[in-house]
Design a protein around this motif. Structure first.
Motif, short mmCIF file in Angstrom:
data_model
loop_
_atom_site.label_atom_id
_atom_site.label_comp_id
_atom_site.label_asym_id
_atom_site.label_seq_id
_atom_site.Cartn_x
_atom_site.Cartn_y
_atom_site.Cartn_z
N LYS A 172 1.86 9.46 -5.28
CA LYS A 172 0.55 9.14 -4.91
C LYS A 172 -0.20 10.33 -5.41
O LYS A 172 0.02 11.24 -5.05
CB LYS A 172 0.47 8.86 -3.21
CG LYS A 172 -1.04 8.35 -3.24
CD LYS A 172 -0.89 7.95 -1.74
CE LYS A 172 -2.43 7.62 -1.21
NZ LYS A 172 -2.63 7.20 0.27
N CYS A 223 -5.82 3.89 -4.00
CA CYS A 223 -6.00 2.63 -3.76
C CYS A 223 -7.08 1.88 -4.15
O CYS A 223 -7.21 0.77 -4.93
CB CYS A 223 -5.94 2.52 -2.08
SG CYS A 223 -6.27 1.16 -1.43
N HIS A 237 1.50 2.59 4.23
CA HIS A 237 0.53 3.44 4.23
C HIS A 237 0.37 4.11 5.83
O HIS A 237 0.81 3.52 6.71
CB HIS A 237 -0.98 2.79 3.92
CG HIS A 237 -2.09 3.83 3.70
ND1 HIS A 237 -2.85 4.21 4.70
CD2 HIS A 237 -2.73 4.32 2.44
CE1 HIS A 237 -3.81 5.19 4.28
NE2 HIS A 237 -3.82 4.99 2.97
N ASP A 288 0.77 -1.22 -0.15
CA ASP A 288 -0.04 0.03 -0.04
C ASP A 288 0.71 1.41 -0.04
O ASP A 288 1.56 1.50 1.02
CB ASP A 288 -0.78 -0.06 1.25
CG ASP A 288 -2.02 0.84 1.24
OD1 ASP A 288 -2.20 1.55 0.20
OD2 ASP A 288 -2.60 1.01 2.35
N ASP A 289 0.82 1.84 -0.97
CA ASP A 289 1.80 3.28 -1.27
C ASP A 289 3.31 2.75 -1.20
O ASP A 289 3.96 3.70 -0.90
CB ASP A 289 1.39 4.20 0.11
CG ASP A 289 -0.01 4.59 0.01
OD1 ASP A 289 -0.73 4.27 -0.81
OD2 ASP A 289 -0.13 5.45 1.00
N ASP A 329 -0.31 -0.73 -4.88
CA ASP A 329 -1.69 -0.20 -5.35
C ASP A 329 -1.28 1.25 -5.95
O ASP A 329 -2.12 1.72 -6.79
CB ASP A 329 -2.57 -0.02 -4.28
CG ASP A 329 -2.26 0.60 -3.17
OD1 ASP A 329 -1.32 1.09 -2.74
OD2 ASP A 329 -3.20 1.02 -2.19
N ASN A 330 -0.55 1.88 -5.54
CA ASN A 330 -0.23 3.24 -6.17
C ASN A 330 1.24 3.88 -5.38
O ASN A 330 1.99 3.13 -4.58
CB ASN A 330 -1.20 4.33 -5.53
CG ASN A 330 -1.43 4.37 -4.20
OD1 ASN A 330 -2.60 3.95 -3.67
ND2 ASN A 330 -0.70 4.77 -3.40
N LYS A 383 -5.54 -5.45 3.93
CA LYS A 383 -6.24 -4.48 3.43
C LYS A 383 -7.34 -4.72 2.34
O LYS A 383 -6.95 -5.24 1.29
CB LYS A 383 -5.51 -3.24 3.07
CG LYS A 383 -6.35 -2.15 2.79
CD LYS A 383 -5.31 -0.83 2.27
CE LYS A 383 -5.76 0.49 1.60
NZ LYS A 383 -5.23 1.37 1.67
CA CA Z 1 -2.59 2.97 -1.53
#
Ligand code: CA
Ligand code: NG6
Length: 498
Positions: free
Chosen positions: A352, A75, A270, A35-36, A322-323, A127
């Motif tokens: 992001k 996300c 994240h 995540d991120d 995801d990003n 998540k």
């Molecule tokens: Ca994310």
């Protein structure tokens, strides 16, 4: 004569199919989705200063993609696209979600449903952030539709993000450890009576908020939104990585006799960044760096678990994010101050939320022991292609709307990647075609004020040649109108396709 020929042919076919099923059992799939995590956050990408030895081991023995993209710079849309193979901008509800209902139509084909159609067990641990339920969510009842209706037999999830309430785990639709005498109430509008908040009770806070994140306080961390009740069910942030890892291992143990698909969706890095104390200080870059080291450790542990169970040679591992990266995403946590000369986005522009490449160009690695040869691939690939490519590899006929079959590129060290790809950031879209990047004109902020990230938004069209300008510094829109028009035509054609 004819009959004996027919029988012989039939026999050969049977023998061949037996041989195939003996020699080539269906491979398991694990998608590890950070995540991120930025393009420069993984050391095998040789762009930053952080060390991620466990991811590197997988990357250096598999295919490491230098032009691998998530579909979006945030996300929920990226997760939507990965699971459905459909561009998220086709679905108005595929935006950053906060306490929202499920955005995947339970009738829609998905990656886990495709797997199930081929006899796989399917699970998601980590998540979720794709919404839950189809009316106001009651966390005190079994919650559906959710992961099960999307195709996961098993789910152990956090509903949205680590910074959003309710701060509870949900296993197969039920809040874990919920005491019915202490029901959960959630609101994203106003606080419940006599409940402290980040805004009003700074004395109760151990992690200061910078923007947003001033709702309910859980474990000293103020969150987005308000919750009351569910005391025994609340997660402990510093244990989350261990919790997810253990659940992922348990899940593998429970299904290892069958082919399985595990979507292991890490919460790091994240916000709020809460690495377990045993990782504290290891990166020298504060909690963001430490959380990435923790994530890398988890990936190493999962890898060892597969190895110990003799599952490695028959398990495809995919790692991505995801990003792109963000430093200050709402808390004072030293991410900016202690960054040093690490470059989370590598040499890419933005981060992001951005239409520039760092929003969506992310680490993307495929690994399959004995099958995928070690290589660095510059082919253009996207997570939106996972569904079609995996389907093709395992013999499913399922195909999605916007994905391409890149099975050879992902899993066979051969073939060509995409020609074109539409990218999304905060509901605006950009376009990548071969080595060219187009950002259509938009109005909006040049830089997002709180996160301090360049949005990529400009009133004029932007055209970059990523071959010699991967940092998107030289806008060629005026000097190369022919290319600009060619890309606009291609982009419009795809965006207008229903
Ligand atoms: Ca994310
Ligand atoms: C934003 C949050 C940000 C993060 C993001 C979702 C504020 C001010 N910012 O709204 O902190 O939670 O949503 O990130 O609340 S994502 O990676 O899940 O898309």
């Amino acid at each position: 004569m004819k009959t004996s020929f027919f029988i012989a042919t039939l026999l050969i076919c049977c023998l061949n199919s037996c041989k195939n099923s003996i020699q080539q059992p269906q491979p398991n799939f694990i998608i590890i989705y950070a995540d991120d995590l930025g393009y420069g956050d993984v050391s095998s990408y040789e762009m930053g200063k952080l060390q991620t030895p466990n991811i590197d081991k997988i990357a250096n023995n598999g295919s490491r993609f230098t032009n691998g993209y998530s579909s979006s710079a945030t996300c929920s849309p990226s997760r939507y696209a990965l699971l459905t193979g459909t561009y998220p901008w086709r679905n108005k509800r595929a935006k950053i979600l906060t306490g929202a209902n499920l955005i995947i139509d339970p009738l829609e084909m998905t990656l886990p449903k495709m797997f199930k159609g081929e006899g796989y067990k399917t699970g998601v641990v980590g998540k979720w952030h794709l919404g839950l339920g189809d009316s106001p969510i009651d966390y005190n009842q079994k919650i559906s539709p959710g992961p099960y209706e999307v195709g996961f037999d098993y789910s152990f999830i956090i509903p949205d993000t680590q910074d959003r309430v309710p701060t509870v785990y949900i296993e197969n639709g039920n809040v874990l450890n919920l005491n019915p005498m202490d029901p959960i109430q959630v609101s994203f509008e106003k606080n419940f009576e006599a409940q402290p908040s980040g805004k009003n009770n700074p004395e109760l806070i151990s992690m200061k908020w910078h923007h947003g994140h001033n709702g309910s306080i859980v474990n000293g961390i103020p969150r987005i939104g308000f919750m009351k009740g569910g005391e025994k069910a609340k997660w402990i942030d510093i244990d989350m990585a261990d919790e997810f890892l253990n659940q992922a291992k348990n899940y593998i143990d429970s299904v290892k006799e069958k082919p399985f698909f595990l979507f292991y969706t890490l919460q790091q890095p994240h916000v709020p960044r809460t690495p377990h104390p045993r990782f504290e200080g290891l990166s020298g870059m504060g909690p963001r760096g430490d959380a990435i080291i923790e994530a890398d450790w988890c990936i190493g542990e999962l890898y060892s678990h597969l190895e110990k169970n003799d599952l490695l040679k028959n398990t495809v591992i995919i790692i991505s994010s995801d990003n792109g990266p963000v430093l200050n995403d709402g808390y004072y946590d030293d991410a900016v101050e202690k960054l040093g000369d690490h470059t989370p986005a590598g040499n890419l522009r933005g981060g992001k939320y951005s239409l520039f490449d760092a929003g969506t160009r992310v680490p993307l690695i495929t690994f399959w022991k004995g099958k995928i040869k070690a290589q660095v691939s510059d082919e253009l690939v996207s997570q939106i292609d996972f569904l079609n490519s995996i389907a093709s590899l395992i013999g499913s006929k399922v195909r999605s709307k916007d994905g391409e079959d890149l099975s050879n590129v992902f899993f066979n060290n051969s073939g060509s990647g995409r020609n074109d790809l539409v990218l999304e950031a905060m509901t605006r879209t950009a376009f990548r075609s071969q080595n060219w990047a187009l950002i259509p004109p938009y109005s909006g902020p040049y830089r997002y004020p709180n996160t301090d990230i360049e949005s990529g938004i400009a009133e004029e069209p932007q055209l970059y040649n990523l071959d010699d300008d991967s940092s998107q510094q030289n806008n060629l829109a005026l000097s190369n109108p022919k290319k600009l028009n060619e890309l606009i035509l291609r982009y419009n054609h795809i965006v207008k396709l229903k």
